[in-house]
Structure formats: structure tokens, C-alpha cells
Design an enzyme around this catalytic site. Structure first.
Site, PDB file in Angstrom:
ATOM      1  N   CYS A 186     -58.302 -54.222   7.870  1.00  0.00           N
ATOM      2  CA  CYS A 186     -57.868 -54.414   6.487  1.00  0.00           C
ATOM      3  C   CYS A 186     -58.692 -53.532   5.545  1.00  0.00           C
ATOM      4  O   CYS A 186     -59.844 -53.198   5.827  1.00  0.00           O
ATOM      5  CB  CYS A 186     -58.035 -55.885   6.108  1.00  0.00           C
ATOM      6  SG  CYS A 186     -57.615 -56.266   4.387  1.00  0.00           S
ATOM      7  N   THR A 240     -60.012 -54.545   2.978  1.00  0.00           N
ATOM      8  CA  THR A 240     -61.186 -55.343   2.628  1.00  0.00           C
ATOM      9  C   THR A 240     -62.315 -55.111   3.620  1.00  0.00           C
ATOM     10  O   THR A 240     -63.492 -55.083   3.238  1.00  0.00           O
ATOM     11  CB  THR A 240     -60.823 -56.842   2.587  1.00  0.00           C
ATOM     12  OG1 THR A 240     -59.766 -57.043   1.664  1.00  0.00           O
ATOM     13  CG2 THR A 240     -62.020 -57.678   2.153  1.00  0.00           C
ATOM     14  N   HIS A 271     -63.961 -51.971   2.551  1.00  0.00           N
ATOM     15  CA  HIS A 271     -64.827 -52.223   1.397  1.00  0.00           C
ATOM     16  C   HIS A 271     -66.155 -52.843   1.848  1.00  0.00           C
ATOM     17  O   HIS A 271     -67.234 -52.429   1.412  1.00  0.00           O
ATOM     18  CB  HIS A 271     -64.136 -53.152   0.399  1.00  0.00           C
ATOM     19  CG  HIS A 271     -63.171 -52.456  -0.502  1.00  0.00           C
ATOM     20  ND1 HIS A 271     -63.493 -52.066  -1.775  1.00  0.00           N
ATOM     21  CD2 HIS A 271     -61.884 -52.068  -0.313  1.00  0.00           C
ATOM     22  CE1 HIS A 271     -62.454 -51.476  -2.342  1.00  0.00           C
ATOM     23  NE2 HIS A 271     -61.466 -51.471  -1.468  1.00  0.00           N
ATOM     24  N   HIS A 283     -60.259 -60.240   9.922  1.00  0.00           N
ATOM     25  CA  HIS A 283     -59.717 -61.562   9.566  1.00  0.00           C
ATOM     26  C   HIS A 283     -58.207 -61.670   9.770  1.00  0.00           C
ATOM     27  O   HIS A 283     -57.629 -62.716   9.487  1.00  0.00           O
ATOM     28  CB  HIS A 283     -60.048 -61.900   8.104  1.00  0.00           C
ATOM     29  CG  HIS A 283     -59.595 -60.857   7.129  1.00  0.00           C
ATOM     30  ND1 HIS A 283     -60.358 -59.765   6.803  1.00  0.00           N
ATOM     31  CD2 HIS A 283     -58.446 -60.728   6.426  1.00  0.00           C
ATOM     32  CE1 HIS A 283     -59.720 -59.014   5.941  1.00  0.00           C
ATOM     33  NE2 HIS A 283     -58.545 -59.569   5.693  1.00  0.00           N
ATOM     34  N   GLU A 284     -57.555 -60.617  10.261  1.00  0.00           N
ATOM     35  CA  GLU A 284     -56.104 -60.637  10.447  1.00  0.00           C
ATOM     36  C   GLU A 284     -55.809 -60.826  11.944  1.00  0.00           C
ATOM     37  O   GLU A 284     -55.611 -59.862  12.674  1.00  0.00           O
ATOM     38  CB  GLU A 284     -55.485 -59.325   9.958  1.00  0.00           C
ATOM     39  CG  GLU A 284     -55.784 -59.015   8.504  1.00  0.00           C
ATOM     40  CD  GLU A 284     -55.278 -57.646   8.073  1.00  0.00           C
ATOM     41  OE1 GLU A 284     -55.381 -57.347   6.870  1.00  0.00           O
ATOM     42  OE2 GLU A 284     -54.802 -56.872   8.929  1.00  0.00           O
ATOM     43  N   CYS A 293     -62.456 -80.242  -4.457  1.00  0.00           N
ATOM     44  CA  CYS A 293     -62.921 -79.790  -5.771  1.00  0.00           C
ATOM     45  C   CYS A 293     -61.764 -79.785  -6.780  1.00  0.00           C
ATOM     46  O   CYS A 293     -60.597 -80.001  -6.427  1.00  0.00           O
ATOM     47  CB  CYS A 293     -63.550 -78.402  -5.667  1.00  0.00           C
ATOM     48  SG  CYS A 293     -62.359 -77.071  -5.366  1.00  0.00           S
ATOM     49  N   CYS A 308     -58.910 -77.196  -5.841  1.00  0.00           N
ATOM     50  CA  CYS A 308     -58.099 -77.625  -4.702  1.00  0.00           C
ATOM     51  C   CYS A 308     -57.157 -78.757  -5.099  1.00  0.00           C
ATOM     52  O   CYS A 308     -55.972 -78.770  -4.724  1.00  0.00           O
ATOM     53  CB  CYS A 308     -58.990 -78.065  -3.543  1.00  0.00           C
ATOM     54  SG  CYS A 308     -59.790 -76.712  -2.645  1.00  0.00           S
ATOM     55  N   CYS A 327     -61.054 -72.305  -4.762  1.00  0.00           N
ATOM     56  CA  CYS A 327     -61.961 -73.390  -4.379  1.00  0.00           C
ATOM     57  C   CYS A 327     -63.419 -73.071  -4.707  1.00  0.00           C
ATOM     58  O   CYS A 327     -63.915 -71.971  -4.415  1.00  0.00           O
ATOM     59  CB  CYS A 327     -61.811 -73.653  -2.877  1.00  0.00           C
ATOM     60  SG  CYS A 327     -62.949 -74.887  -2.223  1.00  0.00           S
ATOM     61  N   ILE A 365     -50.043 -51.935   2.818  1.00  0.00           N
ATOM     62  CA  ILE A 365     -49.653 -52.984   1.873  1.00  0.00           C
ATOM     63  C   ILE A 365     -48.504 -52.514   0.991  1.00  0.00           C
ATOM     64  O   ILE A 365     -47.508 -53.223   0.803  1.00  0.00           O
ATOM     65  CB  ILE A 365     -50.869 -53.411   1.026  1.00  0.00           C
ATOM     66  CG1 ILE A 365     -51.880 -54.171   1.875  1.00  0.00           C
ATOM     67  CG2 ILE A 365     -50.418 -54.260  -0.168  1.00  0.00           C
ATOM     68  CD1 ILE A 365     -51.398 -55.508   2.402  1.00  0.00           C
ATOM     69  N   LEU A 417     -57.422 -53.579  -4.529  1.00  0.00           N
ATOM     70  CA  LEU A 417     -58.780 -54.076  -4.749  1.00  0.00           C
ATOM     71  C   LEU A 417     -59.642 -52.975  -5.352  1.00  0.00           C
ATOM     72  O   LEU A 417     -59.975 -51.999  -4.679  1.00  0.00           O
ATOM     73  CB  LEU A 417     -59.380 -54.551  -3.417  1.00  0.00           C
ATOM     74  CG  LEU A 417     -60.809 -55.097  -3.468  1.00  0.00           C
ATOM     75  CD1 LEU A 417     -60.891 -56.308  -4.387  1.00  0.00           C
ATOM     76  CD2 LEU A 417     -61.282 -55.462  -2.065  1.00  0.00           C
TER      77      LEU A 417
END
Length: 336
Positions: A37, A39, A42, A61-62, A94, A97, A105, A170, A258
Site C-alpha cells: 500500500c 501507506t 509512507h 495490512h492488505e 468511546c 465508536c 476511535c 487507487i 495521503l
């Protein structure tokens, strides 16, 4: 376990790393694929992502993979299930949420470190995938879910004129989603001329290279009186400025790309006032993972057309440093 670990700015190594703890509500997943990604890029360069991170920590994370163990309180998953996982966790308790803003959150964190053999996210973050959807294609669920949130904010209506700025992976997905949503004109603004044909394949009706053409002149020459929606998918100062310039009267702009933390852009409030612009930003993927899986499983959205290459974990450092294949689509790290 073997993992692709971030140790500090531009210091990424494949190394042995402790397996994540399987908690009572957790699902242990053997990762099959993990996308690279923007991200991750980055973070590799020491910039901020969605959540703070403290090295050493695996990137990625994908993910897609197979369940190999479950915590004793898990009820909806069993060993052998094919799944994807949402990396963004909210506490559920919280203020944000409880007011349907889990992505805001106060205690939010990332629960997927996917450049690794195993992850152990909470059951609430794990989603089944149907048998006919390959794990390779399913790895695009997380980036697609983020795009769906951006599209929700853009709110494309049948017949709208939409501009998509930047056609990386994207931006390419956004073009396809705008086509599915029924936009009458989908204008791509992109400096890489070799993406002209693929833009049309995704559904673009007009491709403009701002290095050789005047964007507003070309739009007017094509009989388009007003741009209704603008999706900015780069995050650079010049492209964000272009978003404001090309937006028509009463248009909505979504800043999806981003940008660098602390970097300001030129903004002319009088211009926004005269056009009555709506300006929004898109942050991660609240409530959209299930929809992403359903879309990937349909015949409306072919994930394969967005995948540029599969690489091994040992090749990830070069890709993070150069983005040589990410420029043309989604790069998937195959975790053995």
C-alpha cells in the site's frame, strides 16, 4: 515466524519475528497474500500512516489467508476458513465508536501486520470470503473498502460528471467504481501517458495529460459545462490545487490521496465561496469491508485487472523503495 520488519526510516528487513499473541477473541490467520500500500511506502520513509507505529514492527495490512487456530471465545470461524481481515480496530466503547464513527476511535489501532506468516486480529475484524473468490483477488478487499468509503463521501449520482486525479491503483479503482455508479463522464487527469488505454478499460471517457494539455480547455472543448465531483488520489500539492481548479459550481471534492504530515497547500476561500464547494477528506474504511468482499465476489468488479505483479517477501524492500511495479497497479506479496 518470518516477517518483513520495519526497524526505522528506510530500514526494512526480512527477519525472524515473534508470532502475535492469540487472544481469546482472536483468529490466527496464515497469511497468503498481502498488498503493498502507499501507506506502507509512507511508513518506510518515516512518514505517518493511519495509526502510530513503534518499530520494530512488520509492515503490511492488505491481507488474505486461511484460519489455522481460533481463540476460545470465537464462534464464527473455524480452522480452514478462507478470510480477509480489516486492519482498523475500534474499542466500541468511546464517544466516537458509540456515535457510529469507529474510524475516529480514541483508542483505535492497527491489528494486522501482514508482511508476516501469521496475524491474530480480533474476530470482529475478520470476514469470510466465498469459495469462488481466490485469495489472490481477495487481498484487494481492504484497499477496495477504503475506496468504497471515499465513494460514499463523493456521492456520485447517475449522470454526474466526475474527475479522478491520478491513476495509480487507487485512482484506477475509483474510475471503475464511478463507472459502476453511473457517471456520465469520467475524466482522468494523469501525467503518465502510458495509462491512457487502461483508463478507458476501467471506464474513463476522457483522459487528460496536464503536462501537454490545458485541463480546463480540454474539458470545455468536450462540451462539459460543469464538473460535479472530483476525486483526488495523489496527495501532492499540485494535484490538490488542480482539484480546486477543475471543480465546477456546487461540486464536491474528496481529498483521498495521503499528503505529507504538516505540509500545507494553497487554498483560496473566495474561490470555494463563489463555487459553493463541498470539501471532504476520506480516512480508512468504516463499515465497508463486507461490501468490498461482496463486490469482489460479483461480476461487476474484476480484481485481477488491478494487480500488476506478485513478489516474494524478500523483494518487498526494493518495491517499497522504488515503487517500480506499484506505479502500474497493485503489487501483492506472496507469503509462503
Amino acid at each position: 515466524m518470518k516477517a518483513g520488519v520495519y526497524y526505522g526510516v528506510e530500514d526494512f528487513r526480512v527477519a525472524e519475528f515473534p508470532e502475535p499473541e492469540l487472544k481469546e477473541d482472536g483468529v490466527k490467520i496464515a497469511v497468503k497474500y498481502c498488498g503493498v500500500c502507499g501507506t506502507d511506502v509512507h511508513k518506510f520513509h518515516g512518514q505517518c500512516g493511519s495509526h502510530p507505529m513503534k518499530p520494530p514492527v512488520p509492515l503490511g495490512h492488505e491481507v488474505s489467508g486461511v484460519v489455522v487456530e481460533t481463540g476460545k471465545h470465537v464462534t464464527h470461524f473455524k480452522v480452514g476458513d478462507r478470510v480477509v481481515a480489516d486492519p482498523n480496530w475500534g474499542c466500541g466503547a468511546c464517544f466516537f465508536c458509540k456515535n457510529n464513527m469507529p474510524h475516529m476511535c480514541e483508542n483505535g489501532k492497527g491489528v494486522v501486520k501482514g508482511f508476516a506468516q501469521y496475524i491474530c486480529p480480533p474476530e470482529s475484524n475478520v470476514y469470510h470470503i466465498p469459495d469462488h473468490l481466490s485469495l489472490r483477488e481477495a487481498a484487494l478487499a481492504e484497499p477496495l473498502s477504503c475506496c468504497l468509503h471515499g465513494m460514499d463521501l463523493l456521492d456520485v449520482k447517475l449522470g454526474d460528471v466526475v474527475v479522478v486525479i491520478g491513476m495509480g491503483m487507487i485512482g484506477s479503482m475509483m474510475v471503475k467504481l464511478c463507472s459502476i455508479a453511473g457517471a456520465s463522464h469520467i475524466i482522468v487527469i494523469e501525467t503518465q501517458e502510458n495509462k491512457r488505454e487502461s483508463a478507458k478499460d476501467y471506464g474513463a471517457t476522457l483522459f487528460i495529460n496536464p503536462n501537454v494539455e490545458n485541463v480546463e480547455t480540454v474539458i470545455a472543448q468536450n462540451g462539459i459545462q460543469n464538473v460535479d465531483k472530483v476525486m483526488e488520489c495523489v496527495g501532492a500539492k499540485v494535484t490538490m490545487r488542480t482539484a480546486f481548479e477543475v471543480a465546477g459550481k456546487c461540486a464536491t471534492i474528496v481529498l483521498f490521496g495521503l499528503g505529507k504530515e504538516g505540509e500545507a497547500i494553497d487554498f483560496y476561500p473566495y474561490e470555494a465561496f463563489r463555487k459553493e464547494l463541498t470539501i471532504r477528506a476520506s480516512y480508512v474504511n468504516p463499515h465497508t469491508m463486507e461490501r468490498a468482499v461482496r463486490l469482489l465476489s460479483s461480476n461487476q468488479f474484476s480484481a485481477s485487472m488491478f494487480i500488476s505483479k506478485e513478489i516474494q517477501l524478500e523483494e518487498a524492500e526494493v518495491e517499497l523503495r522504488t515503487q517500480k511495479d506499484s506505479r502500474y497497479g497493485k503489487v501483492l506479496v506472496h507469503i509462503s
